[in-house]
Design an enzyme around this catalytic site. Structure first.
Site, PDB file in Angstrom:
ATOM      1  N   LEU A 181     -11.381 -25.757  32.101  1.00 45.18           N
ATOM      2  CA  LEU A 181     -11.877 -25.844  33.474  1.00 45.18           C
ATOM      3  C   LEU A 181     -13.271 -26.476  33.471  1.00 45.18           C
ATOM      4  CD1 LEU A 181     -11.185 -25.120  36.432  1.00 45.18           C
ATOM      5  CD2 LEU A 181     -12.481 -23.014  36.123  1.00 45.18           C
ATOM      6  N   ASP A 182     -14.029 -26.215  32.389  1.00 47.80           N
ATOM      7  CA  ASP A 182     -15.396 -26.762  32.267  1.00 47.80           C
ATOM      8  C   ASP A 182     -15.419 -28.289  32.303  1.00 47.80           C
ATOM      9  OD1 ASP A 182     -14.045 -26.011  29.724  1.00 47.80           O
ATOM     10  OD2 ASP A 182     -15.625 -27.235  28.828  1.00 47.80           O
ATOM     11  N   LYS A 187      -3.290 -24.077  22.977  1.00 44.27           N
ATOM     12  CA  LYS A 187      -2.508 -22.927  22.504  1.00 44.27           C
ATOM     13  C   LYS A 187      -3.184 -22.264  21.312  1.00 44.27           C
ATOM     14  CE  LYS A 187       0.956 -25.667  21.832  1.00 44.27           C
ATOM     15  NZ  LYS A 187       0.467 -26.890  22.483  1.00 44.27           N
ATOM     16  N   ALA A 233       2.257 -30.435  14.949  1.00 43.06           N
ATOM     17  CA  ALA A 233       1.292 -29.729  15.794  1.00 43.06           C
ATOM     18  C   ALA A 233      -0.121 -29.937  15.277  1.00 43.06           C
ATOM     19  CB  ALA A 233       1.616 -28.237  15.807  1.00 43.06           C
ATOM     20  N   GLY A 234      -1.074 -29.807  16.173  1.00 33.65           N
ATOM     21  CA  GLY A 234      -2.483 -29.803  15.788  1.00 33.65           C
ATOM     22  C   GLY A 234      -3.173 -28.817  16.700  1.00 33.65           C
ATOM     23  N   HIS A 235      -3.551 -27.665  16.153  1.00 29.10           N
ATOM     24  CA  HIS A 235      -4.166 -26.615  16.959  1.00 29.10           C
ATOM     25  C   HIS A 235      -5.609 -26.434  16.519  1.00 29.10           C
ATOM     26  CE1 HIS A 235       0.055 -24.667  17.656  1.00 29.10           C
ATOM     27  NE2 HIS A 235      -0.014 -25.910  18.076  1.00 29.10           N
ATOM     28  N   ARG A 244      -4.875 -40.211  17.678  1.00 28.05           N
ATOM     29  CA  ARG A 244      -4.612 -41.152  18.785  1.00 28.05           C
ATOM     30  C   ARG A 244      -5.329 -40.698  20.053  1.00 28.05           C
ATOM     31  NH1 ARG A 244       1.899 -41.232  18.800  1.00 28.05           N
ATOM     32  NH2 ARG A 244       1.544 -39.077  18.153  1.00 28.05           N
ATOM     33  N   GLN A 300       3.956 -27.670  20.169  1.00 28.56           N
ATOM     34  CA  GLN A 300       4.389 -28.585  21.234  1.00 28.56           C
ATOM     35  C   GLN A 300       4.408 -27.877  22.594  1.00 28.56           C
ATOM     36  OE1 GLN A 300       6.443 -28.572  18.092  1.00 28.56           O
ATOM     37  NE2 GLN A 300       4.647 -29.730  17.560  1.00 28.56           N
ATOM     38  N   THR A 335       4.920 -38.352  15.430  1.00 29.60           N
ATOM     39  CA  THR A 335       3.771 -38.152  14.546  1.00 29.60           C
ATOM     40  C   THR A 335       4.070 -38.662  13.129  1.00 29.60           C
ATOM     41  OG1 THR A 335       4.543 -35.940  14.013  1.00 29.60           O
ATOM     42  CG2 THR A 335       2.988 -36.129  15.851  1.00 29.60           C
ATOM     43  N   GLY A 337     -10.253 -20.864  30.411  1.00 31.10           N
ATOM     44  CA  GLY A 337     -11.100 -21.375  29.326  1.00 31.10           C
ATOM     45  C   GLY A 337     -12.248 -22.187  29.895  1.00 31.10           C
ATOM     46  N   ASP A 390      -1.076 -29.826  23.343  1.00 29.65           N
ATOM     47  CA  ASP A 390      -2.543 -29.841  23.253  1.00 29.65           C
ATOM     48  C   ASP A 390      -3.220 -29.148  24.429  1.00 29.65           C
ATOM     49  OD1 ASP A 390      -2.140 -31.347  20.960  1.00 29.65           O
ATOM     50  OD2 ASP A 390      -2.137 -33.216  22.092  1.00 29.65           O
ATOM     51  N   LYS A 445      -6.363 -22.092  20.576  1.00 31.04           N
ATOM     52  CA  LYS A 445      -7.483 -21.263  21.007  1.00 31.04           C
ATOM     53  C   LYS A 445      -6.973 -19.997  21.695  1.00 31.04           C
ATOM     54  CE  LYS A 445     -10.933 -20.543  24.260  1.00 31.04           C
ATOM     55  NZ  LYS A 445     -11.710 -20.909  25.419  1.00 31.04           N
TER      56      LYS A 445
END
Ligand code: GDP
Ligand code: IMO
Ligand code: MG
Length: 427
Positions: free
Chosen positions: A331-332, A16, A39-41, A302, A223, A128, A412, A13, A18
């Site tokens: 970074l924001d 990747k 995965a969850g992108h 989760r 991952q 998962t 980012g 997470d 983005k």
């Protein structure tokens, strides 16, 4: 740079999706080489949010050929569902290609994944529940079902029968579940064949031919380094090689063809599921970071465990992946902290470790040794050049660069496709 690998350097997470989408504008092929719908992108384009699980993030870039490589495990229901969702939102998925050698996640492996976790009790991994582990285990045990098996009924039946010999004993005698019916599973798998067939290719040939023609190929990891089956925090890992080497085996290209390896890291750290995490924050500080960063899993919803940046992990990721570049995301999210702790080494029962301890139990007992960097309060979400960043934000990045021993090429500053500062081009 014709062949670029993108990997996660932490516990997943990192952003990747983005990063891949951002680079997708300049590439011809995007190959997913490991993992599956664990995965969850997330990709945000013009304020529209897309959550991809199985499909490569490159699918959202016009002109890119997205490929699911041989190293991936495919749940056909999820495949069709994701394709339909994207088509409904006006996205073109017609160029998607799938390796004939990729493995299928049969429904019985989802059941085994979830039941195994229950039986592990306190020792559970926090998977998962998508059947990932059992499907990779079948691959190694040589009882897996591959995409190409769907097109030959008699072979498919034999393979399902072979796979179920032991599994049915396990399900009935140990797990106290119903026996899986061979005919039912075979029929279910056969029902996917016609729809998958037009997408099936020899992905290794496709990718190598593209490289020969001078095209640009991006290899997208699911991952991350610390979840890698060989190099991660075993046994609290996923079941595939999420590090750079996995791109070669999982896509069928030789290491000599790779030009750049890009690591993606958050400006802090998160983890979902169980397992050690030295810089984890348990108190209100952790809660604050979770809220600021919106740290909730894309796949299972989760809450993610949150903590500060861990330079020991970053250096380790630089080493095991041979990173040439780093993308630092979010970074924001650190804007507004007076000072920002960065873990520079571990203390393990009085002994200092600047590098990853060899023993996993030492890692479980690692206490972070922090250095404190001055923060900044200016909004950086609209900043697009490094020089425009507040001086302390520049120093934070330069510190990470030095301590992770790899140059930071992209930063980012927001979730949107455009919210990035590019310092060095690597595509
Ligand atoms: P992946 O699994 O590595 O693709 O990452 P995820 O999509 O699971 O999680 C990353 C989250 O951070 C997503 O919600 C992204 O939209 C978001 N994100 C990515 N880069 C940035 C960034 O630079 N700033 C902010 N605020 N959010 C980001
Ligand atoms: P992306 O690609 C974060 C974690 C699970 C669990 C462990 C094993 O979005 O970064 P599995 O289902 O793979 O057998 O679970 O790995 N995990 C992830 N954590 N991001 C991911 O993917 C993950 N994929 C698996 O939470 O701890
Ligand atoms: Mg994710």
């Amino acid at each position: 740079m014709p062949a670029v690998i993108v990997v996660g350097t932490q516990w997943g997470d990192e952003g990747k999706g983005k990063a891949t989408d951002h680079l997708g504008v300049d590439v011809d092929l995007v190959v997913k080489f490991n993992g599956g719908n664990n995965a969850g992108h997330t990709v945000v384009i013009d304020g529209e949010k897309y959550a991809l699980h199985l499909l490569p993030a490159g699918i959202l870039s016009d002109g890119v050929t997205p490929i699911i490589g041989n190293g991936v495990v495919i749940d056909p229901e999820v495949l069709f569902q994701e394709i339909e969702e994207l088509e409904d939102r006006g996205r073109d998925t017609s160029r998607l290609k799938i390796s004939a050698n990729a493995h299928i996640i049969p429904s019985y492996n989802r059941l085994i994944d979830r039941t195994t976790e229950k039986f592990l009790g306190k020792r559970q991994i926090g998977t998962t529940g998508r059947g990932i582990g059992p499907t990779y285990a079948d691959k190694m045990n040589r009882i897996g079902i591959r995409v190409q098996d769907l097109f030959d009924e008699s072979i498919l039946r034999q393979k399902v029968e072979g796979a179920l010999v032991n599994k049915n004993h396990l399900l009935v005698k140990v797990f106290n579940k119903r026996k899986v019916d061979i005919d039912e599973v075979t029929a279910e798998l056969l029902s996917y064949a016609d729809r998958i067939q037009p997408m099936v290719v020899d992905s290794s040939q496709l990718v190598n031919d593209a490289l020969d023609e001078g095209k640009t190929v991006l290899f997208e990891a699911g991952q991350a380094t610390m979840l890698d089956i060989d190099h991660g925090t075993y046994p609290f890992v996923t079941s595939s090689n999420a590090t750079a080497g996995g791109a070669c085996t999982g896509a069928g290209v030789g290491p000599t063809r790779i030009d750049a390896v890009v690591g993606v890291t958050k400006a802090y750290t998160t983890r979902v599921g169980e397992g050690p995490f030295p810089t984890e924050l348990f108190d209100a500080e952790g809660e604050e970071l979770r809220e600021r960063g919106g740290e909730f899993g894309v796949t299972t919803g989760r809450p993610r465990r949150c903590g500060w940046f861990d330079a020991v992990v970053a250096r380790y990721a630089t080493r095991v992946n041979g990173l040439t570049d780093l993308v630092v995301t979010k970074l924001d999210v650190l804007t507004g902290y007076e000072q920002i702790p960065v873990c520079v080494a571990y203390d393990v029962e009085g002994e200092r470790f600047d590098d990853m301890p060899v023993s996993q139990s030492a890692f479980h007992h690692a206490e972070p040794i922090y250095e404190y960097l001055p923060g900044w309060s200016e909004d950086i979400s609209k900043v697009r050049t490094f020089e425009e960043l507040p001086v302390n934000a520049q120093r934070y990045i330069e510190f990470l660069e030095e301590i992770a021993r790899v140059r930071v090429s992209v930063i980012g500053v927001g979730a949107g496709r455009e919210a990035a500062i590019v310092r060095h081009q690597f595509v």
